[in-house]
Design an enzyme around this catalytic site. Sequence first.
Site, PDB file in Angstrom:
ATOM      1  N   GLY A  29       0.835  -1.206   0.000  1.00  0.00           N
ATOM      2  CA  GLY A  29       0.000   0.000   0.000  1.00  0.00           C
ATOM      3  C   GLY A  29       0.867   1.251   0.000  1.00  0.00           C
ATOM      4  CB  THR A  31       1.064   3.884   4.649  1.00  0.00           C
ATOM      5  OG1 THR A  31      -0.183   4.521   4.372  1.00  0.00           O
ATOM      6  CG2 THR A  31       1.714   4.545   5.864  1.00  0.00           C
ATOM      7  CG  ASP A  85       0.832  -3.794   5.621  1.00  0.00           C
ATOM      8  OD1 ASP A  85       0.334  -4.906   5.346  1.00  0.00           O
ATOM      9  OD2 ASP A  85       0.793  -2.802   4.852  1.00  0.00           O
ATOM     10  CB  ALA A  87      -4.492  -0.371   8.882  1.00  0.00           C
ATOM     11  CE  LYS A  98      -2.685  -5.029   6.547  1.00  0.00           C
ATOM     12  NZ  LYS A  98      -2.421  -3.824   5.679  1.00  0.00           N
ATOM     13  N   GLY A  99      -6.763  -4.664   3.285  1.00  0.00           N
ATOM     14  CA  GLY A  99      -7.112  -5.393   2.079  1.00  0.00           C
ATOM     15  C   GLY A  99      -7.727  -4.578   0.975  1.00  0.00           C
ATOM     16  CD  GLU A 107      -1.727  -6.401   3.269  1.00  0.00           C
ATOM     17  OE1 GLU A 107      -2.916  -6.488   3.645  1.00  0.00           O
ATOM     18  OE2 GLU A 107      -1.268  -5.375   2.741  1.00  0.00           O
ATOM     19  CE  LYS A 125      -5.666   5.218   5.231  1.00  0.00           C
ATOM     20  NZ  LYS A 125      -4.642   4.211   5.039  1.00  0.00           N
TER      21      LYS A 125
HETATM   22  O1  DER Z   1      -4.618  -3.217   1.250  1.00  0.00           O
HETATM   23  C1  DER Z   1      -3.941  -3.211   2.277  1.00  0.00           C
HETATM   24  O2  DER Z   1      -3.969  -4.102   3.124  1.00  0.00           O
HETATM   25  C2  DER Z   1      -3.145  -1.963   2.579  1.00  0.00           C
HETATM   26  O3  DER Z   1      -2.105  -2.266   3.484  1.00  0.00           O
HETATM   27  C3  DER Z   1      -4.088  -0.961   3.197  1.00  0.00           C
HETATM   28  O4  DER Z   1      -4.596  -1.545   4.358  1.00  0.00           O
HETATM   29  C4  DER Z   1      -3.433   0.377   3.494  1.00  0.00           C
HETATM   30  O5  DER Z   1      -3.158   0.977   2.265  1.00  0.00           O
HETATM   31  P1  DER Z   1      -2.697   2.510   2.215  1.00  0.00           P
HETATM   32  O6  DER Z   1      -1.437   2.588   3.060  1.00  0.00           O
HETATM   33  O7  DER Z   1      -2.419   2.746   0.753  1.00  0.00           O
HETATM   34  O8  DER Z   1      -3.818   3.343   2.751  1.00  0.00           O
END
Ligand code: DER
Length: 235
Positions: A29, A31, A85, A87, A98-99, A107, A125
């Site tokens: 993602g 971030t 990671d 979220a 997530k996802g 993940e 978030k």
């Molecule tokens: O898709 C995912 O799991 C990403 O990690 C998401 O949860 C966060 O994506 P972002 O950092 O682009 O907002």
Amino acid sequence: LTQDELKKIAAYKAVEFVESGMVLGLGTGSTAKHAIDRIGELLRQGKLSNIIGIPTSTKTHEQALSLGIPLSDLDTHPVLDLAIDGADEVDPDMNLVKGRGGSLLREKMIEGCCKKFVVIVDESKLVDYVGGSGLAMPVEIVSFCWKFTAEKLQSLFEQAGCVAKLRVLSGSGEPYVTDNGNFIVDLYFKNDIGDLRAAGDAILRLAGVVEHGMFIDMATTLIVAGELGVTVRNK
Ligand code: DER
């Protein structure tokens, strides 16, 4: 500060937890991308060494390769020191959605076997409850009879006013296919689904479901970057 600048601040803060010699789960993602860029930079500067990255998506695999980060997988490293990671949502108990980037299965596999799982977000978030953003809670399902599974998922959460939508590619309208060759059904809730564990268990009991995007009691550390600064909170 823009949202991306906040994401970068949270990401750089998380990389402070990285020590030479670590086996790292590399998130997916916008971030996590900043964190991976930073790790690559520190390796290049010689400030970090002997790092092994375990990527959570083909996209992250390619980014890490381009940065020269040595890569491996869970078969070789079933226990990781640290994962970083992003979220899509974080509730007050540090449960996550997530996802939305489509990588939730890998993940969850990788972040489920880390000694420390650092979640990096900008303040947008933070939610009062999972599903509270009104945005998608993704579920990875097999493609076989996806409509059947989507309808079963929707009826599971009728009380929460759930709508289930197959994720499709914006251009062609074809179903989105994950790195694992599966489909994703996005669940949209109008109100609180209550007990997350019970909801997650009910989802996983459906035979056509592979995994869902609620990461319950998995994060160990939460880094939030906001207008007033960056905070680090341990579980
Ligand atoms: O898709 C995912 O799991 C990403 O990690 C998401 O949860 C966060 O994506 P972002 O950092 O682009 O907002």
